[in-house]
Design a protein around this motif. Structure first.
Motif, mmCIF file in Angstrom:
data_model
loop_
_atom_site.group_PDB
_atom_site.id
_atom_site.type_symbol
_atom_site.label_atom_id
_atom_site.label_comp_id
_atom_site.label_asym_id
_atom_site.label_seq_id
_atom_site.Cartn_x
_atom_site.Cartn_y
_atom_site.Cartn_z
ATOM 1 N N SER A 60 0.835 -1.200 0.000
ATOM 2 C CA SER A 60 0.000 0.000 0.000
ATOM 3 C C SER A 60 0.866 1.245 0.000
ATOM 4 N N LEU A 61 0.483 2.163 -0.860
ATOM 5 C CA LEU A 61 1.214 3.412 -0.988
ATOM 6 C C LEU A 61 0.296 4.554 -0.572
ATOM 7 N N GLY A 62 0.780 5.420 0.302
ATOM 8 C CA GLY A 62 0.012 6.604 0.672
ATOM 9 C C GLY A 62 0.500 7.791 -0.133
ATOM 10 N N SER B 262 -7.697 -2.134 5.178
ATOM 11 C CA SER B 262 -6.440 -2.874 5.273
ATOM 12 C C SER B 262 -6.706 -4.367 5.419
ATOM 13 N N VAL C 76 -2.328 7.915 7.104
ATOM 14 C CA VAL C 76 -1.493 6.971 6.354
ATOM 15 C C VAL C 76 -0.471 6.268 7.239
ATOM 16 N N TYR D 238 -1.431 2.685 8.139
ATOM 17 C CA TYR D 238 -2.066 1.816 7.147
ATOM 18 C C TYR D 238 -1.322 1.699 5.817
ATOM 19 N N THR D 239 -0.106 2.211 5.734
ATOM 20 C CA THR D 239 0.592 2.120 4.450
ATOM 21 C C THR D 239 1.999 1.565 4.649
ATOM 22 N N ASP D 240 2.531 0.985 3.560
ATOM 23 C CA ASP D 240 3.913 0.493 3.600
ATOM 24 C C ASP D 240 4.869 1.589 3.165
ATOM 25 N N ILE E 3 5.134 5.855 1.563
ATOM 26 C CA ILE E 3 4.439 7.136 1.422
ATOM 27 C C ILE E 3 5.149 8.003 0.397
ATOM 28 N N THR F 205 7.117 3.898 5.008
ATOM 29 C CA THR F 205 6.448 4.699 6.026
ATOM 30 C C THR F 205 7.293 4.952 7.266
#
Lengths: 341, 357
Positions: B46-48, B208, B228, B231-233, B235, B249
């Motif tokens: 996941s990308l923010g 997620s 973010v 919940y993100t890997d 950013i 992140t």
């Protein structure tokens, strides 16, 4: 009926606003049903204090703010502002009283008239109340615009759409200040703004509060913002007050399970802090038929039979920290009252 | 493509953009909403994408998905999905990708749902069109989807209209629609901005969880760095149409390089600060995308600005860790940064950020 209690009301000379047993109900057509938006809440605000009111959508926080302004008048209850009972005032007297209480709304763009230039928008309250000569009014407007960080020259030439959201909120603030009010009710003033701009507006409100010796009622759903700006916080749930406390204490020592839920739902801007598991599911029930007993009981992790039948009253668990809960997280169980309906 | 090739390409990246530019023709001139962005999203990652209003974060996600109008838009650069170029596909070609491969959740759940169509029909629409299900099959799947997104009484909800649902439930319906055809890539554009904090936490948790269960990739667009963080890997911070800092992140928060990222972080009111503490603000406004400032686009608002920043545009620099890049001449921690920081602290212009660092 077990009310929400008034233990937290202060007996102080400096009380500017005192709301008691405020009830606001909206009938639903001819069904005979009604929306119980606010169900008997009491609170007070001292001169120069900032009271934060937090809660989810539908908890009655905005309705409370508007009821103070008599927009519309509450179903019952008393609102004393600076020694005047607002609920019984005539239309004209109330209009005059509103010059001392002003309001700022959530959506800064739609709360400004798109077809007028910004200086006229800020000037209008002065011209309605015929405060001073035209030259004096213009001078007052320019001064207030400078205070909120809007260039008066630009304001004279521009319409609201030529300003950004944050600037429009500054203009709304200028309009509310121009009559020199004693109190400003801010209804979610920063929730539509970017975080960086949000910080600007919060700082501005803090500065203006000092300069103009204002009293603020700050309504928002974001506890982090409310905590920063408020001296005292009232947490609302489904038309009732759950907890009242100084803002630092509320964060350090939340007593009501609902306050704890609100606090733990705020995302922490730090990836090393593990995301807390959401402890409550779902959303508040309908205010048309609120649950019996404590209104939070269907979602509360600690609910007992007592919570489902007996409504808790606000009581002091430590100095100036009040909670309406039978089984609070701190401060011990509520004493069982001998109580018959 | 052989099996091993497929596996490798999935390890590499599911979605990749190379120097994507999306410019809009406006009466005032050309607005450079996205100005040369290269990102990769791996499968299950996941990308923010974070930035203020007008930073280009929404336009970027729409550019990848091909959801921008044809008229008045200038598009350059390459968008690849599973190694295949999709940047120039027509709407017709994209239809095989929308829904089944990529899906999007929008910010405002009220205006994104059709107000005169029952919820069940809105969810089953794409199932019938993309997967060729019959109306009854699709409704059965829709009910299961509503159950998956934790809507109580899913069978009854199928026959309700959007206005009968609360904001949080409408957003869950949006998620159910996006999930319907099992996409590999989900774009969520400010999915929780219109919602209460308690509901926000529930929706983020749900997203997620779905991402984990379906091994889906997620691109989460938001202005709130707090959202973010958990919940993100990875950013990407955007400013004025460019990615100004990108890192995993944890690295981004622990080892912030770009003063803009630092400023964004310190403007979030924090619960662990005493009340009435002065919030750090970013003065001014985001840049004009038609006439962006010369040099670094953040320079006019940056507390650490120097002459070089105003005249030359910084290139993407590599930080100590391999995946961490930033655009700044005097990043956080550099001697020039520290020197200026001492000056600012002496003048009392840095108050709140002191407490948080």
């Amino acid at each position: 009926m077990a009310g929400t209690g008034k233990a937290h009301l202060r007996d102080d000379q400096n009380v500017l606003l005192r709301v008691e047993d405020l009830v606001v109900e909206f009938p639903i057509g001819r069904t005979g049903l009604k929306v119980n938006a606010v169900s008997g809440i009491s609170f007070d605000v001292l001169k120069g204090e900032t009271l934060g009111i937090v809660g989810e959508s539908g908890c009655g926080k905005s309705t409370t703010g508007r009821a103070i302004m008599q927009l519309p008048s509450p179903t019952s209850g008393s609102i004393m502002f600076d020694g005047t009972e607002l609920t019984t005032l005539s239309g004209e007297a109330m209009r005059e009283a509103r010059t001392k209480i002003q309001m700022i709304f959530q959506d800064p763009i739609s709360s400004l008239n798109p077809r007028r230039n910004v200086r006229d928008i800020v000037l209008e309250p002065l011209s309605i109340w015929k405060r001073g000569t035209t030259a004096e009014q213009l001078a007052a407007v320019d001064k207030i615009l400078e205070h909120v960080g809007i260039d008066p020259q630009r304001a004279a030439e521009s319409k609201p759409h030529q300003f950004s959201g944050g600037q429009c909120q500054r203009i709304s603030i200028a309009r509310s200040l121009v009559l020199n009010p004693q109190m400003i009710i801010c209804d979610e003033p920063v929730s539509a703004l970017d975080v960086s701009v949000q910080a600007q507006v919060v700082n501005l409100l803090e500065d203006l509060k000092k300069q103009f010796e204002l009293t603020l009622v700050f309504i928002a759903h974001d506890l982090a913002v409310v905590k920063n700006i408020s001296d005292r916080i009232a947490v609302m749930y489904l038309g009732k007050i759950c907890e009242v406390s100084s803002s630092d204490d509320l964060y350090r020592n939340p007593a009501h399970p609902y306050t704890d839920v609100l606090l733990s739902s705020i995302p922490v801007p730090d990836p090393t802090v593990a995301v807390k598991k959401v402890v409550v599911d779902g959303e508040p029930p309908s205010p048309v038929s609120p649950p019996a007993g404590c209104r939070f009981n269907p979602r509360c992790p600690n609910a007992s039979d007592r919570c489902r039948s007996e409504e808790p009253t606000l009581r002091e668990i430590e100095p100036d920290h009040f909670v309406a809960c039978h089984h609070p997280l701190t401060g011990g169980e509520a004493p069982v009252s001998v109580h018959f309906k | 493509m052989t099996q091993t090739d497929l596996v490798r390409s999935e390890l590499e990246s599911l979605v990749e953009t190379i120097d994507v530019k999306t410019h809009f023709k406006t009466p005032r001139g050309i607005a450079r909403a996205v100005d040369g962005v290269s990102i990769q999203i791996r499968r299950g990652q996941s990308l923010g994408v974070v930035g203020e209003s007008g930073s280009g974060k929404t336009v970027l996600s729409r550019s990848i998905m091909g959801l921008l109008p044809r008229n008045g838009v200038i598009r350059e650069g390459s968008v690849r999905y599973r190694g295949q170029e999709i940047g120039n596909c027509s709407d017709k070609e994209m239809q095989s990708i929308w829904g089944r491969e990529m899906a999007m959740i929008f910010q405002d759940p009220m205006t994104s749902l059709n107000p005169v169509m029952k919820v069940g029909k809105q969810i089953s629409e794409s199932l019938r069109k993309n997967l060729g299900m019959s109306a009854n099959e699709a409704l059965a799947v829709a009910e299961k989807l509503l159950h998956d997104v934790r809507i109580p009484e899913p069978a009854r909800r199928l026959n309700q209209y959007p206005h009968e649902l609360s904001g949080g439930m409408r957003q869950r319906v949006m998620i159910a629609i996006a999930m319907a055809c099992g996409p590999n890539m989900l774009f969520a554009d400010e999915p929780t901005t219109a919602l209460d904090v308690t509901v926000q936490a529930q929706i983020l948790e749900l997203l997620s969880e779905q991402k984990r269960d379906r091994n889906m990739s997620l691109l989460l667009v938001t202005h709130n760095l707090g959202v973010v963080a958990g919940y993100t890997d990875e950013i990407a911070v955007m400013y004025g149409g460019k990615v100004v800092e990108k890192a995993p992140t944890k690295t981004l928060f622990a080892n912030t390089k770009m003063p803009y990222t630092e400023a964004l972080l310190s403007s979030i009111p924090r619960l662990d600060q005493p009340s009435h503490s002065r919030l750090t603000t970013i003065p001014g406004r985001p840049p004009d995308l038609v006439n962006p400032p010369k040099g670094c686009r953040f320079a006019p608002r940056c507390a650490y600005v120097r002459d070089l920043c105003l005249n030359e545009e910084p290139e993407l620099e590599q930080a100590d860790s391999p995946d961490h890049t930033y655009r700044c001449f005097y990043p956080v921690g550099s001697p020039e940064y520290l020197e200026r920081r001492v000056e600012l602290t002496r003048k009392g212009e840095l108050v709140a950020s002191e407490g948080s660092n």
